[in-house]
Design an enzyme around this catalytic site. Sequence first.
Site, PDB file in Angstrom:
ATOM      1  CG  ASP A  60      33.718  40.367  36.633  1.00 37.64           C
ATOM      2  OD1 ASP A  60      33.813  39.065  36.608  1.00 37.64           O
ATOM      3  OD2 ASP A  60      34.647  41.449  37.402  1.00 37.64           O
TER       4      ASP A  60
ATOM      5  CG  HIS B 104      41.590  42.643  36.357  1.00 41.96           C
ATOM      6  ND1 HIS B 104      40.956  42.013  34.944  1.00 41.96           N
ATOM      7  CD2 HIS B 104      41.771  41.255  37.170  1.00 41.96           C
ATOM      8  CE1 HIS B 104      39.988  40.665  35.317  1.00 41.96           C
ATOM      9  NE2 HIS B 104      40.938  40.394  36.783  1.00 41.96           N
ATOM     10  CG  ASP B 105      43.113  38.649  35.240  1.00 40.49           C
ATOM     11  OD1 ASP B 105      43.929  38.948  37.015  1.00 40.49           O
ATOM     12  OD2 ASP B 105      42.211  38.385  34.428  1.00 40.49           O
TER      13      ASP B 105
HETATM   14  C1  GLC Z   1      39.818  35.833  36.134  1.00 38.80           C
HETATM   15  C2  GLC Z   1      40.308  36.927  36.987  1.00 38.80           C
HETATM   16  C3  GLC Z   1      41.133  37.007  38.213  1.00 38.80           C
HETATM   17  C4  GLC Z   1      40.783  36.325  38.927  1.00 38.80           C
HETATM   18  C5  GLC Z   1      40.590  34.559  38.941  1.00 38.80           C
HETATM   19  C6  GLC Z   1      39.817  33.903  39.745  1.00 38.80           C
HETATM   20  O1  GLC Z   1      40.499  34.889  35.650  1.00 38.80           O
HETATM   21  O2  GLC Z   1      39.842  37.828  35.962  1.00 38.80           O
HETATM   22  O3  GLC Z   1      41.330  38.190  37.809  1.00 38.80           O
HETATM   23  O4  GLC Z   1      42.014  36.232  39.899  1.00 38.80           O
HETATM   24  O5  GLC Z   1      39.464  35.009  37.390  1.00 38.80           O
HETATM   25  O6  GLC Z   1      38.496  34.674  40.341  1.00 38.80           O
END
Ligand code: GLC
Length: 564
Positions: free
Chosen positions: A99, A331-332
């Site tokens: 990531d 995960h969001d």
């Molecule tokens: C993306 C990720 C999330 C994170 C955000 C800030 O949306 O998926 O989990 O909080 O970026 O990096």
Amino acid sequence: MDSLKWWQKTLVYQIYPKSFCDSSGDGIGDLNGITEKLDYIRNLGVGAVWLTPVYVSPMVDNGYDIADYKNIAPEYGTMADMENLIVEAKKRGIRIVMDLVFNHTSDQHSWFKESRSDYKNSKRDWYIWRDAKPNGAAPTNWRGIFGGSAWTFDEATGQYYLHTFAKEQPDLNWENPEVRRVLYDIANFWLDKGVGGFRIDAITYIKKPVVLKDLPIDGPDGMSNVHMATANQPGILKYLHEFKREVFAGKDIFTVAEANGVSAEELPRWVGKNGAFDMLLEFNHMNLDMEKSSLWCRPVPWKLTQLKKALSDSQKATTENGWYPAFFENHDQPRSVNQFFPKNVDKKLAAKVMATVLFTLKGTPFIYEGQELGMTNTKWPSIECYDDIASKGQYAIALQEGFSKQQALEFVWKYSRDNARTPMQWTSAKNAGFTSGKPWLSLNENYNEVNAGWQMQDEDSVLRYYHRLAKLRQEYDILLKGSYEELLEADEQIYAYMRVMKEKKVIVLCNFSGKEKEYSLPKLSGNGKLLLGNYADAPDQILRAYEARVYLCEGRTTIEGCSK
Ligand code: GLC
């Protein structure tokens, strides 16, 4: 000739390392825990594992606040563990996908520490600093995605810095070529370690408008969502093409970028031969139950036809250009059986309905850890039980909007990102076999009934259904290559579509409602062979509550009762 690439034919499995498997007993998942579970992952038919960030981080946003891009967070292990994971995965035909969080760093990153140290520091311009308004207020009225102003005042140098997310996540200044160069170098560092691709975080935010100015207020806090000001700005693709040229082009890897705010019509500019990435994670099918402002306290009702249309639009948009990453969880997001179905649904049937769609759309299915078990949302008694920074921000906004504590908590139950972050449910042993220590986040209490151990034994489980779907996708080329055509577009109960390749058709029928439904595709019973379903039998012309079926039709098939 087989023109598809390896990542188009495989499945991607997303791991949230903190919650996957703890090998050390400290209550936090780690890299060696993932290595231990590689056989489980391989048995799902997975060829790529996307790890959410595992780099050194203060973990304000669980790793999305990176303090050192070239080292592993000590709670997750060491670089040697990472290298071992890459090698062990490769032995099983699995590539590791990293990531890349390049919109921002942690405020603890040495670059930011330098940048904030002095107005004249050479890294000052690596971040986005602005003077206060004449009245001392923040430079613009933008609200950060986690709530509160998107600007934080820095006493030492008397300016504000911009952060799309938390104040501990200052935004990098992509206009500065040195910044871009160092980011490309980081991506290449990981390619040299043998990773199979990248998921690229929050990419639509990297390019800021030329002039930063106030936008119309959209909340009681007197602010305006930063997303409206900075997402998908003109000129962004120039940087992304440079990124592609300098890092990805010509390599046997894939890129999938998180791109909230890109519509289906815009997709061709972003993906494919002439686009910047191979795939784009857009959220047009995920954001249906929330107002555009993305405040959790403004839920809106949604209809199945909206979900179907969003998916069909993306399928069409990626027909000629790029490739679709099918997903319903990450995960969001809350768990899909909670998000897409009513409370009283039979959760096992619902999980299988989602899985059926996930595997039979055209594209690469992305499975989020635990989705293959039908894991569900959690409900904790107070906001203090939650870890997620977004949940805390949105809870505060709900109170500000005048909702009671109980109502604010109910929004958290519905949308909290912690719903997806509870530890993986391996067995019915203590802590679901996730850790021998104290888990960093409470488990979902249903782990006695919902766990991988049980489900391996049970032919009828969600997990075994995933195995069957994975096998089907390997056996039937049409599921990879066939074109997509929606059927029964106006139906509010059934999502139906076919995949077509020459004289063959795969027909997918999913009843998203709790009511039985007659469907009028009568010729199917004649020459349709049932490949899979989530009930034990398949009576003709009736779809029962939350029933999913996949048929194969060979030769000429007339489909009556719908426009095709
Ligand atoms: C993306 C990720 C999330 C994170 C955000 C800030 O949306 O998926 O989990 O909080 O970026 O990096």
